[in-house]
Design an enzyme around this catalytic site. Structure first.
Site, PDB file in Angstrom:
ATOM      1  N   ALA A 139     -53.950 -78.623 -12.464  1.00 30.12           N
ATOM      2  CA  ALA A 139     -52.788 -79.493 -12.218  1.00 30.12           C
ATOM      3  C   ALA A 139     -52.180 -79.105 -10.865  1.00 30.12           C
ATOM      4  O   ALA A 139     -50.985 -78.816 -10.755  1.00 30.12           O
ATOM      5  CB  ALA A 139     -51.775 -79.404 -13.348  1.00 30.12           C
ATOM      6  N   HIS A 146     -49.709 -74.871  -4.881  1.00 27.93           N
ATOM      7  CA  HIS A 146     -51.043 -74.262  -4.939  1.00 27.93           C
ATOM      8  C   HIS A 146     -51.760 -74.432  -3.597  1.00 27.93           C
ATOM      9  O   HIS A 146     -52.404 -73.514  -3.096  1.00 27.93           O
ATOM     10  CB  HIS A 146     -51.913 -74.950  -5.999  1.00 27.93           C
ATOM     11  N   LYS A 176     -42.740 -67.931  -7.255  1.00 29.77           N
ATOM     12  CA  LYS A 176     -41.972 -68.582  -8.322  1.00 29.77           C
ATOM     13  C   LYS A 176     -42.142 -67.796  -9.623  1.00 29.77           C
ATOM     14  O   LYS A 176     -41.208 -67.654 -10.398  1.00 29.77           O
ATOM     15  CB  LYS A 176     -42.407 -70.038  -8.528  1.00 29.77           C
TER      16      LYS A 176
END
Ligand code: PAF
Length: 278
Positions: free
Chosen positions: A32, A37, A150
């Site tokens: 996903a 990314h 994160k």
């Protein structure tokens, strides 16, 4: 672009790369893929000769079966996104490839990291993360592996694990990417409606407030003010903690140079996390 589904096929390709003294970078993902990314892949491509991106939704790190089943799967699009990076080799293994019968993993003691924040609210989660990262690192054997900030606590866990096990791979932290509104990019955002995405902005707004309030108040006071502010929104707060980012202990009276505020909250059914250094 080359994709591999078995550990043996990937390992034999990477052995040839190593024989040429080339640098292998690694970006583990659960798919996903989003710009966050891709920023890791971009950085790895700049710093390494070959970049392995793994796509594997790891069942052992989900303490909630429904969360696992609902984790977004966008493989076709992921492969399309990765095809723009010429150095990338994609590893899309099955569970048996990642967790072979002869797997010798023994859970490690994560100390305080397993007791607070994500460790407290997602029992077993970090053991699952360490297990999969360890197995993937054993397959890829990269010189450098890239992880997003994160998941600050995940990064700390992986660093601790790699120190304890004398793993030679350099663990590289990468900045959190946000969309223009401030929402931290996450695969889970795919499960949010437009309205929920707006609701979720309260997370970043609260984190920014904390940076302001820090100038005038002690951590315990700021935690209270931030919790009150957050609860004006509609998200269900799981935790809001102000901690020292090295020791992972709560701050009360004094700020330290590595202070961090971490939030986990439910936006509808979707669990979101974010943090800010403050
Ligand atoms: O951060 C993630 O996406 C996952 O925890 C990781 C590191 C790929 C392990 O499954």
């Amino acid at each position: 672009m080359f994709t591999y589904s078995t550990r043996d096929s990937l390992k034999s390709t990477l052995q040839k790369v190593r024989n040429q003294d080339k640098i292998i970078g690694f970006v583990p993902t659960m798919g996903a893929l989003h710009e966050g990314h891709l920023s890791l892949v971009h950085r790895a491509s700049e710093e390494c000769d070959v970049v392995v991106v793994s796509i594997f939704v790891n069942p052992t790190q989900f303490n909630n079966q429904e969360d696992f089943l609902k984790y977004p799967n966008t493989l076709e699009n992921d492969l399309k996104l990765l095809s723009q990076f010429p150095k990338v080799k994609v590893f899309v293994p099955s569970g048996d490839e990642v967790y072979p019968d002869e797997d010798s993993y023994e859970p490690i003691d994560l100390g305080q990291l397993d007791l607070v924040l994500e460790g407290k609210f997602r029992p077993g989660h970090f053991q699952g993360v360490v297990h999969v990262v360890r197995n993937l690192l054993q397959i890829v054997m990269p010189q450098r592996a890239y992880f997003g900030l994160k998941d600050f606590q995940q990064l700390a866990v992986i660093r601790r694990f790699s120190l304890m096990q004398d793993i030679e791979t350099q663990i590289i932290p990468c900045e959190t990417l946000r969309d223009v509104s401030g929402l931290a990019l996450s695969s889970r955002n795919l499960r949010l409606s437009e309205k929920e995405k707006e609701d979720a902005l309260i997370i970043h707004q609260t984190l920014l407030k904390i940076r302001e309030w820090k100038l005038l108040h002690a951590p315990s006071m700021v935690k209270q003010m931030a919790t009150d502010f957050f609860n004006q929104g509609v998200l269900k707060l799981e935790y809001l903690e102000i901690i020292d980012g090295n020791e992972f202990v709560n701050l009360h009276e004094e700020w330290t140079s590595n202070a961090l505020c971490c939030i986990a909250a439910y936006c509808g059914e979707v669990r979101l996390i974010d943090n800010i250094s403050c």
